[in-house]
Write an enzyme that holds these catalytic residues in place. Sequence first.
Site, PDB file in Angstrom:
ATOM      1  N   ALA A  21       0.843  -1.198   0.000  1.00  0.00           N
ATOM      2  CA  ALA A  21       0.000   0.000   0.000  1.00  0.00           C
ATOM      3  C   ALA A  21       0.873   1.241   0.000  1.00  0.00           C
ATOM      4  O   ALA A  21       1.980   1.239   0.537  1.00  0.00           O
ATOM      5  CB  ALA A  21      -0.911   0.023   1.223  1.00  0.00           C
TER       6      ALA A  21
ATOM      7  N   THR B 141      -5.695  -0.133   8.375  1.00  0.00           N
ATOM      8  CA  THR B 141      -5.282   0.863   9.352  1.00  0.00           C
ATOM      9  C   THR B 141      -6.468   1.362  10.164  1.00  0.00           C
ATOM     10  O   THR B 141      -7.611   1.321   9.694  1.00  0.00           O
ATOM     11  CB  THR B 141      -4.634   2.063   8.626  1.00  0.00           C
ATOM     12  N   ASP B 142      -6.195   1.882  11.363  1.00  0.00           N
ATOM     13  CA  ASP B 142      -7.264   2.486  12.147  1.00  0.00           C
ATOM     14  C   ASP B 142      -7.690   3.842  11.587  1.00  0.00           C
ATOM     15  O   ASP B 142      -8.716   4.392  11.987  1.00  0.00           O
ATOM     16  CB  ASP B 142      -6.864   2.625  13.619  1.00  0.00           C
ATOM     17  N   GLU B 143      -6.925   4.389  10.642  1.00  0.00           N
ATOM     18  CA  GLU B 143      -7.271   5.697  10.085  1.00  0.00           C
ATOM     19  C   GLU B 143      -8.569   5.668   9.284  1.00  0.00           C
ATOM     20  O   GLU B 143      -9.164   6.721   9.032  1.00  0.00           O
ATOM     21  CB  GLU B 143      -6.124   6.240   9.246  1.00  0.00           C
TER      22      GLU B 143
ATOM     23  N   TYR C 244      -5.329   9.103   1.774  1.00  0.00           N
ATOM     24  CA  TYR C 244      -4.783   7.799   2.171  1.00  0.00           C
ATOM     25  C   TYR C 244      -5.823   6.950   2.879  1.00  0.00           C
ATOM     26  O   TYR C 244      -6.089   5.813   2.486  1.00  0.00           O
ATOM     27  CB  TYR C 244      -3.564   7.990   3.082  1.00  0.00           C
TER      28      TYR C 244
ATOM     29  N   LYS D  48      -7.696   3.376   1.769  1.00  0.00           N
ATOM     30  CA  LYS D  48      -7.654   2.144   2.558  1.00  0.00           C
ATOM     31  C   LYS D  48      -9.063   1.691   2.936  1.00  0.00           C
ATOM     32  O   LYS D  48      -9.354   0.492   2.944  1.00  0.00           O
ATOM     33  CB  LYS D  48      -6.797   2.338   3.813  1.00  0.00           C
TER      34      LYS D  48
END
Length: 349
Positions: free
Chosen positions: A82, A133-135, A159, A163
């Site tokens: 990624a 990701t937690d984002e 980003y 994701k």
Amino acid sequence: MKLLVTGGAGFIGSAVVRHIIGNTGDSVVNLDKLTYAGNLESLAKESGSDRYAFEQVDICNRAELERVFEEHQPDAVMHLAAESHVDRSIDGPAAFIETNIVGTYTLLEVARQYWNGLAGERKEAFRFHHISTDEVYGDLEGPEDLFTEQTSYAPSSPYSASKASSDHLVRAWYRTYGLPVLVTNCSNNYGPYHFPEKLIPLMILNALDGKSLPVYGKGDQVRDWLYVDDHARALYKVVTEGVIGETYNIGGHNEKQNIEVVHTICDLLTELAPADRNYRELITHVADRPGHDLRYAIDASKIQRELGWAPDETFESGIRKTVQWYLDNLDWCRRVQDGSYQRERLGVA
């Protein structure tokens, strides 16, 4: 098992490869495009193993992916490839759309085709593990709130939006086609072999060079810090023992404000690499990043309860190990900073 690890030359991917080669009897096929963040020097020891193979392939290249699956016949996929740097996604989102969304779609389709061609126990045992990701969750409001596996998605940056898109694709391939998938969402990783543009290695190396330590805004953004080797153990646990179709949040139980992290690094450097300067005096507050999330924090109770995983490192133990690693491996860092790690690979003087 033979595990196909995409992005295996990256920061987290290389930690996964090192864990598998060093702590299990399994084999690894490391598939990596080798963009700026891919560095095979992170796997110098593992590359000599007869259980390791490397394929320089772009996950958007379907024909090459089909060749890799056919030649290597993996038992599982661990998808880490990624584009991952938020600042880069703000400056140039196209690469994030291409790799994180189109690339994940292409990999899913090739994996589905391959899985459909398997039979019996091999088909039953196949896994597609998507690492995220937690984002994707956005940021938290209350100081006691935590991201759970049921938290709604609300990405803030190109980003995190890319994701989130890839997460949705993976789950759709499970619901629609029955592809046996697992999804994990992790908090901020840190540790050895981290690309120097990221917060912790950037602060370490800038401080050693006497350069400014740029901190966004007040530095009051809160992140949950996870030592990368703990994450690698968790990912292997999920791909080998996780329940198909499930999501597992992986966190370090280490919430820190960015400014706290920078202060800790400065204080450790004062102890481990004393200089004629006060490292804290190098801290410079700069304009905040657009759309900067204020707080992330992971509820990792599900993976602990169901799979028996918990982090070994506290932030205090992990950050000390990290700072010491960078001090001991400045040659690796300088080769990344000056680009020689790429030039040598390409045969350029």
